[in-house]
Motif scaffolding. Structure first.
Motif, PDB file in Angstrom:
ATOM      1  N   ASP A 143      19.647  46.636 -55.471  1.00 20.49           N
ATOM      2  CA  ASP A 143      20.445  47.072 -54.330  1.00 20.49           C
ATOM      3  C   ASP A 143      21.637  47.883 -54.819  1.00 20.49           C
ATOM      4  OD1 ASP A 143      22.260  45.136 -55.340  1.00 20.49           O
ATOM      5  OD2 ASP A 143      21.408  43.590 -54.034  1.00 20.49           O
ATOM      6  N   ALA A 144      22.416  48.398 -53.871  1.00 19.43           N
ATOM      7  CA  ALA A 144      23.532  49.269 -54.225  1.00 19.43           C
ATOM      8  C   ALA A 144      24.588  48.533 -55.048  1.00 19.43           C
ATOM      9  CB  ALA A 144      24.156  49.860 -52.961  1.00 19.43           C
ATOM     10  N   LYS A 145      24.838  47.272 -54.711  1.00 19.43           N
ATOM     11  CA  LYS A 145      25.827  46.504 -55.481  1.00 19.43           C
ATOM     12  C   LYS A 145      25.402  46.384 -56.948  1.00 19.43           C
ATOM     13  CE  LYS A 145      27.957  43.561 -51.942  1.00 19.43           C
ATOM     14  NZ  LYS A 145      28.116  42.167 -51.464  1.00 19.43           N
ATOM     15  N   SER A 146      24.117  46.146 -57.192  1.00 21.20           N
ATOM     16  CA  SER A 146      23.618  46.028 -58.561  1.00 21.20           C
ATOM     17  C   SER A 146      23.794  47.337 -59.318  1.00 21.20           C
ATOM     18  CB  SER A 146      22.142  45.624 -58.556  1.00 21.20           C
ATOM     19  OG  SER A 146      21.942  44.401 -57.904  1.00 21.20           O
ATOM     20  N   ASP A 177      28.492  49.024 -45.653  1.00 22.53           N
ATOM     21  CA  ASP A 177      29.737  48.840 -46.410  1.00 22.53           C
ATOM     22  C   ASP A 177      29.488  48.992 -47.911  1.00 22.53           C
ATOM     23  OD1 ASP A 177      31.379  48.491 -44.222  1.00 22.53           O
ATOM     24  OD2 ASP A 177      31.251  46.293 -44.245  1.00 22.53           O
ATOM     25  N   ASP A 178      28.331  48.524 -48.381  1.00 19.98           N
ATOM     26  CA  ASP A 178      27.987  48.710 -49.799  1.00 19.98           C
ATOM     27  C   ASP A 178      27.863  50.197 -50.115  1.00 19.98           C
ATOM     28  OD1 ASP A 178      27.823  45.940 -50.084  1.00 19.98           O
ATOM     29  OD2 ASP A 178      25.654  45.896 -49.782  1.00 19.98           O
ATOM     30  N   ILE A 179      27.298  50.967 -49.202  1.00 23.26           N
ATOM     31  CA  ILE A 179      27.164  52.411 -49.410  1.00 23.26           C
ATOM     32  C   ILE A 179      28.543  53.065 -49.450  1.00 23.26           C
ATOM     33  CG2 ILE A 179      26.292  54.561 -48.417  1.00 23.26           C
ATOM     34  CD1 ILE A 179      24.109  52.750 -49.599  1.00 23.26           C
ATOM     35  N   ARG A 180      29.391  52.679 -48.525  1.00 26.47           N
ATOM     36  CA  ARG A 180      30.743  53.250 -48.477  1.00 26.47           C
ATOM     37  C   ARG A 180      31.556  52.892 -49.707  1.00 26.47           C
ATOM     38  NH1 ARG A 180      30.390  50.887 -43.181  1.00 26.47           N
ATOM     39  NH2 ARG A 180      29.749  52.450 -41.631  1.00 26.47           N
ATOM     40  N   GLU A 185      32.486  60.166 -56.757  1.00 32.05           N
ATOM     41  CA  GLU A 185      32.093  60.876 -57.970  1.00 32.05           C
ATOM     42  C   GLU A 185      30.752  60.403 -58.527  1.00 32.05           C
ATOM     43  OE1 GLU A 185      35.099  57.638 -59.283  1.00 32.05           O
ATOM     44  OE2 GLU A 185      34.867  59.073 -57.619  1.00 32.05           O
ATOM     45  N   LEU A 186      30.255  59.279 -58.038  1.00 31.07           N
ATOM     46  CA  LEU A 186      28.960  58.775 -58.494  1.00 31.07           C
ATOM     47  C   LEU A 186      27.806  59.256 -57.620  1.00 31.07           C
ATOM     48  CD1 LEU A 186      29.833  55.076 -59.416  1.00 31.07           C
ATOM     49  CD2 LEU A 186      29.562  57.029 -60.968  1.00 31.07           C
ATOM     50  N   LEU A 187      28.110  59.910 -56.526  1.00 30.76           N
ATOM     51  CA  LEU A 187      27.083  60.371 -55.601  1.00 30.76           C
ATOM     52  C   LEU A 187      26.839  61.859 -55.797  1.00 30.76           C
ATOM     53  CD1 LEU A 187      28.327  58.462 -52.436  1.00 30.76           C
ATOM     54  CD2 LEU A 187      26.234  57.963 -53.711  1.00 30.76           C
ATOM     55  N   HIS A 188      25.625  62.205 -56.207  1.00 25.55           N
ATOM     56  CA  HIS A 188      25.277  63.601 -56.450  1.00 25.55           C
ATOM     57  C   HIS A 188      24.253  64.120 -55.447  1.00 25.55           C
ATOM     58  CE1 HIS A 188      26.492  62.044 -60.550  1.00 25.55           C
ATOM     59  NE2 HIS A 188      27.444  62.878 -60.197  1.00 25.55           N
ATOM     60  N   ILE A 222      14.556  52.162 -39.962  1.00 23.00           N
ATOM     61  CA  ILE A 222      15.705  52.204 -40.858  1.00 23.00           C
ATOM     62  C   ILE A 222      16.849  52.924 -40.150  1.00 23.00           C
ATOM     63  CG2 ILE A 222      16.572  53.174 -43.037  1.00 23.00           C
ATOM     64  CD1 ILE A 222      13.746  52.782 -44.173  1.00 23.00           C
ATOM     65  N   ASP A 223      18.064  52.482 -40.382  1.00 29.80           N
ATOM     66  CA  ASP A 223      19.236  53.118 -39.771  1.00 29.80           C
ATOM     67  C   ASP A 223      19.579  54.379 -40.564  1.00 29.80           C
ATOM     68  OD1 ASP A 223      21.501  53.792 -38.388  1.00 29.80           O
ATOM     69  OD2 ASP A 223      22.686  52.066 -39.053  1.00 29.80           O
ATOM     70  N   VAL A 224      18.723  55.374 -40.429  1.00 27.36           N
ATOM     71  CA  VAL A 224      18.915  56.618 -41.173  1.00 27.36           C
ATOM     72  C   VAL A 224      20.207  57.304 -40.745  1.00 27.36           C
ATOM     73  CG1 VAL A 224      17.924  58.875 -41.715  1.00 27.36           C
ATOM     74  CG2 VAL A 224      16.428  56.883 -41.479  1.00 27.36           C
ATOM     75  N   GLN A 225      20.470  57.301 -39.444  1.00 29.22           N
ATOM     76  CA  GLN A 225      21.697  57.949 -38.967  1.00 29.22           C
ATOM     77  C   GLN A 225      22.934  57.252 -39.517  1.00 29.22           C
ATOM     78  OE1 GLN A 225      21.713  60.908 -36.697  1.00 29.22           O
ATOM     79  NE2 GLN A 225      23.450  60.852 -38.094  1.00 29.22           N
ATOM     80  N   GLY A 226      22.952  55.935 -39.438  1.00 31.53           N
ATOM     81  CA  GLY A 226      24.095  55.197 -39.968  1.00 31.53           C
ATOM     82  C   GLY A 226      24.297  55.439 -41.448  1.00 31.53           C
ATOM     83  N   LEU A 227      23.188  55.500 -42.179  1.00 32.30           N
ATOM     84  CA  LEU A 227      23.273  55.730 -43.619  1.00 32.30           C
ATOM     85  C   LEU A 227      23.907  57.071 -43.924  1.00 32.30           C
ATOM     86  CD1 LEU A 227      22.625  55.065 -46.565  1.00 32.30           C
ATOM     87  CD2 LEU A 227      20.334  56.013 -46.186  1.00 32.30           C
ATOM     88  N   PHE A 228      23.417  58.127 -43.292  1.00 29.18           N
ATOM     89  CA  PHE A 228      23.944  59.446 -43.624  1.00 29.18           C
ATOM     90  C   PHE A 228      25.323  59.688 -43.019  1.00 29.18           C
ATOM     91  CE2 PHE A 228      19.817  59.915 -45.367  1.00 29.18           C
ATOM     92  CZ  PHE A 228      20.014  60.807 -46.421  1.00 29.18           C
ATOM     93  N   ASP A 229      25.692  58.926 -41.996  1.00 28.06           N
ATOM     94  CA  ASP A 229      27.073  58.963 -41.526  1.00 28.06           C
ATOM     95  C   ASP A 229      28.001  58.294 -42.535  1.00 28.06           C
ATOM     96  OD1 ASP A 229      26.352  60.293 -39.232  1.00 28.06           O
ATOM     97  OD2 ASP A 229      26.475  58.536 -37.922  1.00 28.06           O
ATOM     98  N   ALA A 230      27.480  57.303 -43.262  1.00 30.98           N
ATOM     99  CA  ALA A 230      28.295  56.591 -44.253  1.00 30.98           C
ATOM    100  C   ALA A 230      28.425  57.364 -45.560  1.00 30.98           C
ATOM    101  CB  ALA A 230      27.690  55.209 -44.523  1.00 30.98           C
ATOM    102  N   LEU A 231      27.468  58.240 -45.835  1.00 32.65           N
ATOM    103  CA  LEU A 231      27.501  59.047 -47.049  1.00 32.65           C
ATOM    104  C   LEU A 231      28.363  60.287 -46.839  1.00 32.65           C
ATOM    105  CD1 LEU A 231      23.714  58.773 -47.959  1.00 32.65           C
ATOM    106  CD2 LEU A 231      25.610  57.927 -49.376  1.00 32.65           C
TER     107      LEU A 231
END
Length: 271
Positions: A143-146, A177-180, A185-188, A222-231
Motif C-alpha cells: 500500500d501507499a504507506k508501505s 489521506d495516504d495519497i495526500r 517530490e516523490l510523485l512523477h 474505484i474512486d478514480v475521481q477522488g484519487l485524481f483530485d487528491a493527486l
C-alpha cells in the motif's frame, strides 16, 4: 492546465516500441511506456534490448512524432538483488531519453528491500532516471504507506519516487489521506484505470485483473475521481487499461483512443 498523457505498455501491449509511439501520436498522447524487461521469466515484453535496429527505428519514430518515452518496465527487487543486472536497461533508457523505471518490491524482508532500493537509486542516478516504486497489494509493498516508509527509510534519494496506480489504490487499504501524505517530490506520474474495488480478492484474482481485465475509468467502482483530485493537478497521467476481451473488437489505435477518451473526464479541469 494541460495534462500530459502517456500510453502505458499494458494499453499498447500488442505494439512494438515504434508502433506504440505512432499509435500514441495519432491519439493525442505525448509519451509512451515500454516494457523492455518482462515482469517474470518468459512473460510478455517488447523486444528492444540487444536489438540495435529496433532501437534505431524507435528513435526515428520519436523524432518523427515528437512522442517521448516516459517510463520503462520493470525492475523487481527480490531477496537476491544486484542492481547491475539491469545495466542494459539503463543504457537503453538513456538512449531513449526515458524519465523513469517502474520498480516492484518483492522482498518481504523490508530492511533488506529498503537497502536494495537505496542501492538501486544510486546506480540509476547517473542515467537521469527516477526509481518509481509501485505499491501493489500482492507484493511486499502492499500500500501507499508501505511505499512511503521504504522510500523514507532509504534516505529519500533524490531520484526516488512512488507510483500510484488507480487499480492498486482501489484494491489495497490505501486511503485518500495516504495519497495526500505522499510528498510532491516523490510523485512523477500516476496510472489511471478502473475495476471493482475491494480488498477481498485472492492474489490470483488481483494479478488477473491487473494484467488482463482492467476496466475503463468510470466502468468500475474505484474512486478514480477522488484519487485524481487528491493527486497534484499537474501530474502526468499514464493511461493503463488492458482488457483482453474488449480489445478483441478494437485494434491498438482504436483502443488507445477509447482509453484516452474515458480517462480525460477524470483528470481534466472541470468547469
Amino acid at each position: 492546465m494541460t495534462r500530459v498523457y502517456s500510453l502505458a505498455y499494458l494499453s499498447s501491449h500488442r505494439c512494438t516500441p515504434p508502433e506504440a509511439i505512432r499509435v500514441a501520436a495519432a491519439n493525442g498522447y505525448q509519451f509512451v511506456g515500454l516494457r523492455l524487461w518482462p515482469n517474470a521469466p518468459g512473460a510478455p515484453q517488447q523486444f528492444l534490448l540487444g536489438k540495435p535496429d529496433v532501437l534505431k527505428e524507435t528513435q526515428a519514430a520519436m523524432a518523427d512524432t515528437g512522442v517521448g518515452i516516459f517510463d520503462v518496465e520493470i525492475i523487481r527487487i527480490g531477496e537476491a538483488f544486484d542492481p547491475h543486472t539491469w545495466d542494459p536497461l539503463y543504457n537503453a533508457c538513456a538512449a531513449l531519453k526515458a524519465k523513469a523505471i517502474l520498480i516492484a518490491g518483492d522482498d518481504t524482508n523490508e530492511a533488506r528491500l529498503t537497502q536494495n532500493y537505496a542501492r538501486l537509486c544510486e546506480v540509476m542516478r547517473p542515467y537521469g532516471l527516477t526509481a518509481d516504486l509501485e505499491f501493489m497489494p500482492w507484493t511486499a509493498v502492499k500500500d501507499a504507506k508501505s511505499a512511503l516508509r521504504v522510500v523514507q527509510n532509504a534516505g529519500s534519494p533524490a531520484n526516488a519516487g512512488i507510483l500510484v496506480d488507480a487499480l492498486h489504490f482501489g484494491r489495497s487499504t490505501t486511503t485518500l489521506d495516504d495519497i495526500r501524505a505522499i510528498p510532491r517530490e516523490l510523485l512523477h506520474y500516476a496510472q489511471i484505470c478502473d475495476a471493482v474495488a475491494g480488498t477481498h480478492f485472492t492474489v490470483e484474482e488481483m494479478i488477473h485483473t491487473a494484467r488482463c481485465e482492467r476496466l475503463l475509468p468510470g466502468d468500475g467502482s474505484i474512486d478514480v475521481q477522488g484519487l485524481f483530485d487528491a493527486l497534484p493537478a499537474d501530474l502526468p497521467v499514464s493511461v493503463e487499461v488492458v482488457n483482453f476481451e474488449r480489445e478483441k473488437t478494437a485494434g491498438p489505435g482504436e483502443w488507445a483512443g477509447i482509453c484516452m477518451a474515458a480517462s480525460r473526464p477524470f483528470v481534466e479541469p472541470r468547469a
